[in-house]
Design a protein around this motif. Structure first.
Motif, short mmCIF file in Angstrom:
data_model
loop_
_atom_site.label_atom_id
_atom_site.label_comp_id
_atom_site.label_asym_id
_atom_site.label_seq_id
_atom_site.Cartn_x
_atom_site.Cartn_y
_atom_site.Cartn_z
N VAL A 284 0.86 -1.18 0.00
CA VAL A 284 0.00 0.00 0.00
C VAL A 284 0.90 1.24 0.00
O VAL A 284 1.92 1.27 0.70
CB VAL A 284 -0.91 0.00 1.25
N PRO A 285 0.61 2.25 -0.82
CA PRO A 285 1.48 3.43 -0.89
C PRO A 285 1.85 3.97 0.50
O PRO A 285 1.00 4.08 1.38
CB PRO A 285 0.63 4.45 -1.67
N LYS A 286 3.13 4.29 0.67
CA LYS A 286 3.63 4.71 1.98
C LYS A 286 2.97 5.99 2.47
O LYS A 286 2.85 6.21 3.69
CB LYS A 286 5.14 4.90 1.90
N GLU A 287 2.54 6.83 1.53
CA GLU A 287 1.93 8.10 1.95
C GLU A 287 0.51 7.92 2.47
O GLU A 287 -0.08 8.87 3.03
CB GLU A 287 1.92 9.11 0.80
N PHE A 288 -0.07 6.72 2.29
CA PHE A 288 -1.43 6.50 2.76
C PHE A 288 -1.48 6.48 4.28
O PHE A 288 -0.62 5.90 4.94
CB PHE A 288 -1.97 5.17 2.23
N ARG A 289 -2.50 7.13 4.82
CA ARG A 289 -2.72 7.14 6.26
C ARG A 289 -4.09 6.53 6.56
O ARG A 289 -5.10 6.89 5.97
CB ARG A 289 -2.68 8.57 6.82
N GLU A 290 -4.10 5.59 7.50
CA GLU A 290 -5.36 4.96 7.89
C GLU A 290 -6.33 6.01 8.40
O GLU A 290 -5.94 7.02 9.00
CB GLU A 290 -5.12 3.91 8.97
N VAL A 291 -7.61 5.79 8.14
CA VAL A 291 -8.64 6.76 8.51
C VAL A 291 -9.49 6.22 9.66
O VAL A 291 -9.52 5.01 9.92
CB VAL A 291 -9.55 7.10 7.31
N SER A 292 -10.15 7.12 10.34
CA SER A 292 -11.10 6.76 11.39
C SER A 292 -12.45 7.35 11.01
O SER A 292 -12.75 8.51 11.33
CB SER A 292 -10.65 7.31 12.75
N PRO A 293 -13.27 6.60 10.29
CA PRO A 293 -14.55 7.14 9.82
C PRO A 293 -15.44 7.59 10.96
O PRO A 293 -15.45 6.99 12.05
CB PRO A 293 -15.16 5.96 9.07
N GLY A 294 -16.19 8.65 10.71
CA GLY A 294 -17.18 9.10 11.68
C GLY A 294 -18.54 8.51 11.36
O GLY A 294 -18.92 8.38 10.19
N VAL A 295 -19.27 8.14 12.39
CA VAL A 295 -20.58 7.51 12.22
C VAL A 295 -21.63 8.31 12.98
O VAL A 295 -21.43 8.64 14.15
CB VAL A 295 -20.57 6.05 12.73
N GLN A 296 -22.73 8.63 12.32
CA GLN A 296 -23.83 9.30 12.98
C GLN A 296 -25.16 8.74 12.48
O GLN A 296 -25.30 8.40 11.31
CB GLN A 296 -23.79 10.81 12.75
#
Length: 525
Positions: A284-296
């Motif tokens: 996976v590209p090194k510049e990728f950062r894992e995300v924390s999706p928001g849920v509502q």
């Protein structure tokens, strides 16, 4: 992708009558919104499961952009909206029972933006698949088609999306690609691969619905060979270029690839017999950062308006809007947003007085909502556009123009705002170069919208801008399914070419004269 024509809406009384026979009311569902960096997912499914899907989708996007060589792609102002239904019943509520039997996911581009739709639970019986595959498939279409005019052969468009849909992330920071899609394997086993020449010439229009699964499955197998084995990826660009210029898809394959069709056919058949397909893994590209999706969880009012907006925008199952409106009225859930959705429906149908009355009922404090502003602008424009020129109200048109200026200034990424501004300016008799600037901005944002491309092509034809006209008209030919319009654009292309190549001019003039004589004879009859 599913090709369809937006159906006309029925009047509000018909909405209510049709609601009585509805078996499933989408307004009774609990809806959530899951937000990540690049996606907005509206779902009535398990929000935690959809949150996981959003994480995977962000990973997929990073890898796909790298593989496609578009890692520097322009960032969209809007997130891609995905409607993810919990089950087949809800999916059918959005697209209708017939389309729900044929598909598990859809992707569409409109002048108001792109969206994807996915059935999280798959079809019934043994044909249930992972929702992640649906999402990856539909998002591949978005990456392939968004804001460009390149057309891919039907087999490759769906086959490549199937190939990419199998991407997995077995360990942190790594991906794996090239697995056999289970449903496509079943199709190949039970129906056999589509003959190669038939597959290469298949289009959405000339392929019966019952044969489309074979295009997906056979297209996947041919795309897998192309990407993983053929060594012809670079030549494929020339093949696509030839295809977009109208070349025969079989002859251009052999000429651009430098292969014999019999050899490709032999390997194609061999792959099916052996059933063994190579896989590949990567980082996976090194510049990728894992995300924390928001849920509502969406409020009932907000959820109903969101679903109603989709029904009107897509046109897949307009009858569902009746049950939503009836449910909202019965439960005190009407909102300014839902009233705007209903007014949008009335405007599209031509019920301008009804739409005006609906918008007038929106409280003053809610009229700053963007959806209200958009529907209000289009109501004013549509009324004037359907009024004979001499009877148009210039003062009203100036107000309409100013409303679209506001929309453009606050949301410059949406093509329909620029398109509406161009239309109002033309009706106000602005010089061609002025309203064409706005029309070009609409085209740049939605080059696949036929009504936008047709208007721009006509303006360029009138200007005798042969080079620019050809750039717009050539891909437009592949969007048109009306034979008369198709032939008209072809003649215009030939005429513009003739002006640059005098040797062709006599033949073009002869053709045009013949058509004119034929038209006169028909008129006399």
């Amino acid at each position: 992708m599913f090709h369809r024509t937006l159906a006309l809406l029925v009047i509000f009384s018909s909405f209510v009558l049709s609601a009585c026979s509805a078996q499933h009311n989408l307004g009774e569902e609990t809806w959530y919104q899951v937000d990540s960096t690049n996606f907005r997912i509206v779902t009535n499914g398990d929000p935690e499961a959809v949150e996981t899907l959003a994480r995977d989708l962000e990973r997929y996007r990073a890898v796909a952009l790298k593989l496609l060589g578009t890692e520097g792609a322009r960032q969209e102002q809007h997130k891609l909206t995905i409607y993810a239904t919990a089950d087949r019943q809800t999916y059918a509520g959005l697209v209708g029972p017939e389309l729900a039997e044929m598909t598990n996911g859809l992707f569409d581009t409109t002048a108001q933006g792109s969206y994807a739709l996915v059935n999280l639970d798959g079809r019934t019986g043994e044909r249930q698949l992972q929702a992640r595959e649906f999402l990856f498939h539909e998002y591949t279409h978005f990456l392939s088609y968004n804001r460009n005019t390149t057309h891919y052969p039907y087999w490759y468009s769906e086959g490549f999306a199937e190939f990419m849909s199998t991407m997995t992330f077995p360990t942190p920071g790594r991906y794996k690609l090239g697995a056999v899609p289970e449903e496509r394997a079943m199709t190949l086993i039970y129906t056999s691969p589509m003959p190669l020449e038939e597959l290469l010439r298949a289009t959405v229009i000339n392929t019966p619905d019952e044969e489309k699964p074979r295009v997906y499955a056979s297209g996947w197998m041919l795309a897998h060979w192309l990407i993983m084995e053929s060594g012809k990826v670079d030549q494929f660009r020339d093949y696509v270029r030839a295809y977009n210029n109208g070349a025969d898809p079989v002859e251009s394959l052999t000429s651009t690839f430098g292969v014999k069709l019999e050899d490709v056919q032999e390997r194609y058949a061999q792959l099916f017999q052996e059933g063994e397909f190579e896989m590949v893994s990567g980082i996976v590209p090194k510049e990728f950062r894992e995300v924390s999706p928001g849920v509502q969880q969406l409020s009932p009012q907000r959820a109903i308006a969101e679903v109603g907006h989709f029904l009107v925008l897509s046109g897949y199952n307009l009858g569902g809007l009746g049950s939503l409106l009836q449910y909202a009225h019965a439960n005190g859930l009407m909102s300014a947003e839902l009233i705007s959705v209903q007014a949008d429906a009335e405007t599209r149908m031509g019920n301008y007085e009804a739409a005006e009355e609906l918008l007038a009922s929106v409280p003053l404090q809610d009229r700053s909502q963007f959806r209200y502003q958009n529907v209000d602008a289009w109501l004013g424009l549509t009324r004037q556009a359907n009024t004979p020129g001499a009877e148009r109200d210039r003062e009203e048109l100036k107000k309409v123009r100013d409303k679209f200026v506001y929309l453009v200034n606050n949301d410059e990424d949406t093509a329909s705002h620029w398109y509406g501004l161009a239309m109002s300016m033309q009706m106000l008799d602005y010089p061609q170069e002025k309203y064409m600037e706005m029309l070009e901005q609409a085209y740049l944002r939605a080059p696949r919208q036929v009504h936008i491309a047709q208007w721009l092509a006509q303006e360029l034809y009138n200007k005798r801008d042969a080079e620019y006209f050809a750039r717009v008209a050539q891909p437009l030919l592949m969007e048109l399914d009306d034979e008369e319009q198709h032939q008209q654009i072809k003649l215009m292309l030939a005429e513009m070419k003739a002006e640059q190549e005098p040797g062709v001019k006599a033949r073009v003039n002869k053709t045009l004269a013949s058509k004119e004589r034929s038209g006169n004879e028909n008129n006399e009859g």
